[in-house]
Design a protein around this motif. Structure first.
Motif, PDB file in Angstrom:
ATOM      1  N   ILE A 102       5.046  26.754  23.669  1.00 60.16           N
ATOM      2  CA  ILE A 102       6.293  25.981  23.599  1.00 60.16           C
ATOM      3  C   ILE A 102       6.721  25.833  22.141  1.00 60.16           C
ATOM      4  CG2 ILE A 102       7.290  23.665  23.909  1.00 60.16           C
ATOM      5  CD1 ILE A 102       7.242  25.256  26.497  1.00 60.16           C
ATOM      6  N   GLU A 103       5.767  25.577  21.263  1.00 59.58           N
ATOM      7  CA  GLU A 103       6.075  25.461  19.836  1.00 59.58           C
ATOM      8  C   GLU A 103       6.664  26.765  19.299  1.00 59.58           C
ATOM      9  OE1 GLU A 103       3.439  24.998  15.863  1.00 59.58           O
ATOM     10  OE2 GLU A 103       3.128  23.433  17.364  1.00 59.58           O
ATOM     11  N   MET A 104       6.083  27.885  19.693  1.00 55.94           N
ATOM     12  CA  MET A 104       6.617  29.200  19.276  1.00 55.94           C
ATOM     13  C   MET A 104       8.057  29.370  19.780  1.00 55.94           C
ATOM     14  SD  MET A 104       3.369  31.757  20.125  1.00 55.94           S
ATOM     15  CE  MET A 104       4.467  33.062  20.583  1.00 55.94           C
ATOM     16  N   LEU A 105       8.292  29.030  21.023  1.00 56.31           N
ATOM     17  CA  LEU A 105       9.615  29.188  21.619  1.00 56.31           C
ATOM     18  C   LEU A 105      10.630  28.243  20.977  1.00 56.31           C
ATOM     19  CD1 LEU A 105       8.414  29.518  25.302  1.00 56.31           C
ATOM     20  CD2 LEU A 105       9.486  31.334  23.940  1.00 56.31           C
ATOM     21  N   GLU A 106      10.187  27.038  20.624  1.00 54.13           N
ATOM     22  CA  GLU A 106      11.083  26.086  19.960  1.00 54.13           C
ATOM     23  C   GLU A 106      11.466  26.563  18.559  1.00 54.13           C
ATOM     24  OE1 GLU A 106      10.229  21.725  21.836  1.00 54.13           O
ATOM     25  OE2 GLU A 106       8.760  22.458  20.385  1.00 54.13           O
ATOM     26  N   GLU A 107      10.540  27.234  17.868  1.00 55.49           N
ATOM     27  CA  GLU A 107      10.835  27.757  16.525  1.00 55.49           C
ATOM     28  C   GLU A 107      12.043  28.683  16.531  1.00 55.49           C
ATOM     29  OE1 GLU A 107       7.537  29.608  14.505  1.00 55.49           O
ATOM     30  OE2 GLU A 107       6.193  27.971  15.070  1.00 55.49           O
ATOM     31  N   HIS A 108      12.258  29.369  17.639  1.00 56.77           N
ATOM     32  CA  HIS A 108      13.364  30.318  17.752  1.00 56.77           C
ATOM     33  C   HIS A 108      14.483  29.783  18.634  1.00 56.77           C
ATOM     34  CE1 HIS A 108      10.859  33.054  15.604  1.00 56.77           C
ATOM     35  NE2 HIS A 108       9.901  32.881  16.488  1.00 56.77           N
ATOM     36  N   ALA A 109      14.453  28.479  18.883  1.00 59.62           N
ATOM     37  CA  ALA A 109      15.478  27.793  19.678  1.00 59.62           C
ATOM     38  C   ALA A 109      15.662  28.418  21.058  1.00 59.62           C
ATOM     39  CB  ALA A 109      16.801  27.746  18.913  1.00 59.62           C
ATOM     40  N   LEU A 110      14.563  28.870  21.651  1.00 56.14           N
ATOM     41  CA  LEU A 110      14.625  29.442  22.993  1.00 56.14           C
ATOM     42  C   LEU A 110      14.373  28.394  24.071  1.00 56.14           C
ATOM     43  CD1 LEU A 110      12.747  32.789  22.290  1.00 56.14           C
ATOM     44  CD2 LEU A 110      15.210  32.415  22.442  1.00 56.14           C
ATOM     45  N   VAL A 111      13.814  27.251  23.673  1.00 47.64           N
ATOM     46  CA  VAL A 111      13.636  26.132  24.596  1.00 47.64           C
ATOM     47  C   VAL A 111      14.054  24.842  23.898  1.00 47.64           C
ATOM     48  CG1 VAL A 111      11.718  27.183  25.865  1.00 47.64           C
ATOM     49  CG2 VAL A 111      11.235  25.655  23.980  1.00 47.64           C
ATOM     50  N   THR A 112      14.398  23.868  24.703  1.00 51.03           N
ATOM     51  CA  THR A 112      14.669  22.522  24.204  1.00 51.03           C
ATOM     52  C   THR A 112      13.817  21.562  25.014  1.00 51.03           C
ATOM     53  OG1 THR A 112      16.533  22.246  25.717  1.00 51.03           O
ATOM     54  CG2 THR A 112      17.036  23.031  23.494  1.00 51.03           C
ATOM     55  N   ASP A 113      13.666  20.377  24.480  1.00 53.10           N
ATOM     56  CA  ASP A 113      12.945  19.365  25.238  1.00 53.10           C
ATOM     57  C   ASP A 113      13.773  18.095  25.304  1.00 53.10           C
ATOM     58  OD1 ASP A 113      12.688  18.484  22.632  1.00 53.10           O
ATOM     59  OD2 ASP A 113      10.602  17.916  22.824  1.00 53.10           O
ATOM     60  N   ARG A 114      13.486  17.313  26.310  1.00 46.18           N
ATOM     61  CA  ARG A 114      14.102  15.999  26.421  1.00 46.18           C
ATOM     62  C   ARG A 114      13.045  15.045  26.947  1.00 46.18           C
ATOM     63  NH1 ARG A 114      15.802  15.670  31.943  1.00 46.18           N
ATOM     64  NH2 ARG A 114      16.068  17.754  32.782  1.00 46.18           N
ATOM     65  N   THR A 115      13.205  13.801  26.601  1.00 45.93           N
ATOM     66  CA  THR A 115      12.242  12.784  26.996  1.00 45.93           C
ATOM     67  C   THR A 115      12.662  12.148  28.306  1.00 45.93           C
ATOM     68  OG1 THR A 115      11.762  12.339  24.674  1.00 45.93           O
ATOM     69  CG2 THR A 115      11.089  10.656  26.262  1.00 45.93           C
ATOM     70  N   CYS A 116      11.716  12.028  29.215  1.00 44.42           N
ATOM     71  CA  CYS A 116      11.918  11.342  30.487  1.00 44.42           C
ATOM     72  C   CYS A 116      11.036  10.105  30.492  1.00 44.42           C
ATOM     73  CB  CYS A 116      11.540  12.252  31.652  1.00 44.42           C
ATOM     74  SG  CYS A 116      12.610  13.684  31.816  1.00 44.42           S
ATOM     75  N   VAL A 117      11.463   9.112  31.238  1.00 43.95           N
ATOM     76  CA  VAL A 117      10.706   7.868  31.335  1.00 43.95           C
ATOM     77  C   VAL A 117      10.372   7.630  32.798  1.00 43.95           C
ATOM     78  CG1 VAL A 117      10.713   5.386  30.864  1.00 43.95           C
ATOM     79  CG2 VAL A 117      11.944   6.939  29.341  1.00 43.95           C
ATOM     80  N   THR A 118       9.100   7.362  33.058  1.00 43.59           N
ATOM     81  CA  THR A 118       8.664   7.076  34.426  1.00 43.59           C
ATOM     82  C   THR A 118       9.030   5.633  34.786  1.00 43.59           C
ATOM     83  OG1 THR A 118       6.476   6.353  33.712  1.00 43.59           O
ATOM     84  CG2 THR A 118       6.734   8.700  34.237  1.00 43.59           C
ATOM     85  N   GLU A 119       8.883   5.298  36.046  1.00 39.69           N
ATOM     86  CA  GLU A 119       9.207   3.947  36.510  1.00 39.69           C
ATOM     87  C   GLU A 119       8.376   2.880  35.813  1.00 39.69           C
ATOM     88  OE1 GLU A 119       9.145   3.550  40.760  1.00 39.69           O
ATOM     89  OE2 GLU A 119      10.478   5.270  41.025  1.00 39.69           O
ATOM     90  N   ASP A 120       7.145   3.240  35.425  1.00 34.33           N
ATOM     91  CA  ASP A 120       6.286   2.253  34.758  1.00 34.33           C
ATOM     92  C   ASP A 120       6.464   2.254  33.234  1.00 34.33           C
ATOM     93  OD1 ASP A 120       5.036   4.637  34.192  1.00 34.33           O
ATOM     94  OD2 ASP A 120       3.110   4.081  35.069  1.00 34.33           O
ATOM     95  N   GLY A 121       7.454   2.988  32.726  1.00 36.19           N
ATOM     96  CA  GLY A 121       7.776   2.957  31.307  1.00 36.19           C
ATOM     97  C   GLY A 121       7.103   4.011  30.457  1.00 36.19           C
TER      98      GLY A 121
END
Length: 116
Positions: free
Chosen positions: A50-69
């Motif tokens: 994932i780090e390799m793919l992020e270096e070349h902007a081939l993936v993005t990430d977003r933060t999700c929050v579970t019901e318990d925080g």
């Protein structure tokens, strides 16, 4: 794109594990744990790719929050397609096509035409 950058992108998409991860997240965003299970990889391997793919902007990430925080990241593909061509000067070119809205595509086209 510089020759070194082209080689790095080709190496990244040439990696079997990275390709499996890209295939999985192209269908729907997934967490690292989900990717590890689906692709039968260890979590450290998933995070490295994932780090390799992020270096070349081939993936993005977003933060999700579970019901318990609790928070966790999900990863998704950041491109529609990649095209590798060999030009008349025997140089490779890599184009990454991203899903842009129409004004962005027009701007990109204009920049490409202006630079020729």
């Amino acid at each position: 794109m510089s020759d070194q950058r082209i080689e790095a992108v080709l190496d990244t998409i040439g990696d079997e594990h990275a390709r499996h991860l890209l295939a999985a997240i192209s269908r729907e965003p997934r967490s690292a744990k989900e990717l590890a299970e689906e692709c039968e990889l260890s979590l450290p391997t998933v995070y490295r790719r994932i780090e390799m793919l992020e270096e070349h902007a081939l993936v993005t990430d977003r933060t999700c929050v579970t019901e318990d925080g609790n928070e966790y990241n999900v990863y998704e593909s950041n491109f529609e397609s990649t095209v590798v061509t060999l030009n008349d000067d025997d140089e490779y070119q890599v184009r990454v096509y991203r899903e842009n809205n129409l004004p962005d595509r027009f701007s990109q086209l204009w920049e490409e035409l202006s630079s020729e």
